[in-house]
Scaffold this motif. Sequence first.
Motif, PDB file in Angstrom:
ATOM      1  N   ASP A  33       0.791  -1.227   0.000  1.00  0.00           N
ATOM      2  CA  ASP A  33       0.000   0.000   0.000  1.00  0.00           C
ATOM      3  C   ASP A  33       0.829   1.285   0.000  1.00  0.00           C
ATOM      4  O   ASP A  33       0.475   2.244  -0.670  1.00  0.00           O
ATOM      5  N   ARG A  34       1.913   1.317   0.765  1.00  0.00           N
ATOM      6  CA  ARG A  34       2.710   2.545   0.891  1.00  0.00           C
ATOM      7  C   ARG A  34       4.167   2.304   0.504  1.00  0.00           C
ATOM      8  O   ARG A  34       5.069   2.900   1.057  1.00  0.00           O
ATOM      9  N   ILE A  35       4.353   1.425  -0.483  1.00  0.00           N
ATOM     10  CA  ILE A  35       5.705   1.028  -0.856  1.00  0.00           C
ATOM     11  C   ILE A  35       6.567   2.212  -1.270  1.00  0.00           C
ATOM     12  O   ILE A  35       7.744   2.284  -0.904  1.00  0.00           O
ATOM     13  N   LEU A  36       6.026   3.162  -2.004  1.00  0.00           N
ATOM     14  CA  LEU A  36       6.846   4.307  -2.425  1.00  0.00           C
ATOM     15  C   LEU A  36       7.300   5.143  -1.237  1.00  0.00           C
ATOM     16  O   LEU A  36       8.442   5.613  -1.213  1.00  0.00           O
ATOM     17  N   GLU A  37       6.451   5.303  -0.254  1.00  0.00           N
ATOM     18  CA  GLU A  37       6.845   6.051   0.936  1.00  0.00           C
ATOM     19  C   GLU A  37       7.945   5.321   1.709  1.00  0.00           C
ATOM     20  O   GLU A  37       8.884   5.944   2.211  1.00  0.00           O
ATOM     21  N   ASP A  97       2.830   0.137  -6.986  1.00  0.00           N
ATOM     22  CA  ASP A  97       3.317   1.409  -7.517  1.00  0.00           C
ATOM     23  C   ASP A  97       4.738   1.267  -8.052  1.00  0.00           C
ATOM     24  O   ASP A  97       5.568   0.554  -7.482  1.00  0.00           O
ATOM     25  N   SER A  98       5.009   1.969  -9.138  1.00  0.00           N
ATOM     26  CA  SER A  98       6.332   1.951  -9.756  1.00  0.00           C
ATOM     27  C   SER A  98       7.340   2.756  -8.941  1.00  0.00           C
ATOM     28  O   SER A  98       7.024   3.832  -8.432  1.00  0.00           O
ATOM     29  N   ALA A 105      17.141   3.062 -12.350  1.00  0.00           N
ATOM     30  CA  ALA A 105      17.300   1.642 -12.672  1.00  0.00           C
ATOM     31  C   ALA A 105      15.973   0.879 -12.605  1.00  0.00           C
ATOM     32  O   ALA A 105      15.881  -0.231 -13.123  1.00  0.00           O
ATOM     33  N   ALA A 106      14.960   1.446 -11.988  1.00  0.00           N
ATOM     34  CA  ALA A 106      13.715   0.721 -11.751  1.00  0.00           C
ATOM     35  C   ALA A 106      12.924   0.379 -13.019  1.00  0.00           C
ATOM     36  O   ALA A 106      12.407  -0.740 -13.120  1.00  0.00           O
ATOM     37  N   PRO A 107      12.775   1.270 -13.991  1.00  0.00           N
ATOM     38  CA  PRO A 107      11.894   0.952 -15.115  1.00  0.00           C
ATOM     39  C   PRO A 107      12.237  -0.331 -15.878  1.00  0.00           C
ATOM     40  O   PRO A 107      11.342  -1.108 -16.214  1.00  0.00           O
ATOM     41  N   TRP A 108      13.498  -0.575 -16.153  1.00  0.00           N
ATOM     42  CA  TRP A 108      13.862  -1.787 -16.892  1.00  0.00           C
ATOM     43  C   TRP A 108      13.541  -3.033 -16.072  1.00  0.00           C
ATOM     44  O   TRP A 108      12.995  -4.012 -16.598  1.00  0.00           O
ATOM     45  N   ALA A 109      13.892  -3.021 -14.804  1.00  0.00           N
ATOM     46  CA  ALA A 109      13.634  -4.178 -13.951  1.00  0.00           C
ATOM     47  C   ALA A 109      12.129  -4.402 -13.781  1.00  0.00           C
ATOM     48  O   ALA A 109      11.666  -5.553 -13.768  1.00  0.00           O
ATOM     49  N   GLU A 110      11.369  -3.333 -13.671  1.00  0.00           N
ATOM     50  CA  GLU A 110       9.915  -3.466 -13.553  1.00  0.00           C
ATOM     51  C   GLU A 110       9.317  -4.056 -14.830  1.00  0.00           C
ATOM     52  O   GLU A 110       8.388  -4.868 -14.763  1.00  0.00           O
ATOM     53  N   ARG A 111       9.841  -3.675 -15.966  1.00  0.00           N
ATOM     54  CA  ARG A 111       9.362  -4.261 -17.223  1.00  0.00           C
ATOM     55  C   ARG A 111       9.638  -5.767 -17.258  1.00  0.00           C
ATOM     56  O   ARG A 111       8.818  -6.543 -17.735  1.00  0.00           O
ATOM     57  N   GLU A 112      10.790  -6.171 -16.761  1.00  0.00           N
ATOM     58  CA  GLU A 112      11.121  -7.589 -16.731  1.00  0.00           C
ATOM     59  C   GLU A 112      10.169  -8.351 -15.812  1.00  0.00           C
ATOM     60  O   GLU A 112       9.673  -9.426 -16.158  1.00  0.00           O
ATOM     61  N   VAL A 113       9.900  -7.801 -14.622  1.00  0.00           N
ATOM     62  CA  VAL A 113       8.966  -8.439 -13.689  1.00  0.00           C
ATOM     63  C   VAL A 113       7.569  -8.499 -14.301  1.00  0.00           C
ATOM     64  O   VAL A 113       6.887  -9.527 -14.210  1.00  0.00           O
ATOM     65  N   TYR A 114       7.146  -7.431 -14.959  1.00  0.00           N
ATOM     66  CA  TYR A 114       5.842  -7.424 -15.628  1.00  0.00           C
ATOM     67  C   TYR A 114       5.796  -8.529 -16.691  1.00  0.00           C
ATOM     68  O   TYR A 114       4.843  -9.300 -16.768  1.00  0.00           O
ATOM     69  N   ASP A 115       6.817  -8.611 -17.503  1.00  0.00           N
ATOM     70  CA  ASP A 115       6.875  -9.578 -18.590  1.00  0.00           C
ATOM     71  C   ASP A 115       6.846 -11.015 -18.070  1.00  0.00           C
ATOM     72  O   ASP A 115       6.089 -11.847 -18.564  1.00  0.00           O
ATOM     73  N   GLY A 123       1.946   3.704 -12.688  1.00  0.00           N
ATOM     74  CA  GLY A 123       2.742   4.909 -12.854  1.00  0.00           C
ATOM     75  C   GLY A 123       4.030   4.683 -13.625  1.00  0.00           C
ATOM     76  O   GLY A 123       4.828   5.610 -13.773  1.00  0.00           O
ATOM     77  N   HIS A 124       4.246   3.487 -14.135  1.00  0.00           N
ATOM     78  CA  HIS A 124       5.449   3.199 -14.925  1.00  0.00           C
ATOM     79  C   HIS A 124       5.385   3.995 -16.226  1.00  0.00           C
ATOM     80  O   HIS A 124       4.345   4.078 -16.858  1.00  0.00           O
TER      81      HIS A 124
END
Length: 143
Positions: A33-37, A97-98, A105-115, A123-124
């Motif tokens: 829920d509050r991962i970004l914080e 949340d992204s 570095a987060a966007p590439w790794a998040e794309r891999e996890v999504y894939d 919010g990516h």
Amino acid sequence: MDDPIEKVKERFADQVLAAREHAGQRWLEVRRDRILEILRLLRDECGFDMLTDLTAVDYLNQGMPERFAVVYNLYSLKANARTRVKAFVPESDPAIDSAASLWKAAPWAEREVYDLFGIRFRGHPDLKRILLPEGYEGHPLRK
């Protein structure tokens, strides 16, 4: 460096599910829920300025709080310290949340996890497949 685990537990007591340690490595298990914080606190107040890895785990039928966990491996250059945060994500709504606004570095790794796991990152800036073809059905690292 103040104890980052205790600092998160103090500030986000309602979000922390567990704090664990094994072989000298400490980590937190938290709600999504509050991962970004939580991540922002670790970056800005605890000095974890580098996201060294972001991945996921499928805990299907293993008695964990949710089926999936997004795992953030963080490093402090100044303190030469590491920590890990596992944010649990339900199978019924595999989204979190992204962290793209916190680390480049987060966007590439998040794309891999999504894939590979099918976990969406809200919010990516450009969430699309990175390893598999666009028409591929399914997510091969799901159990």
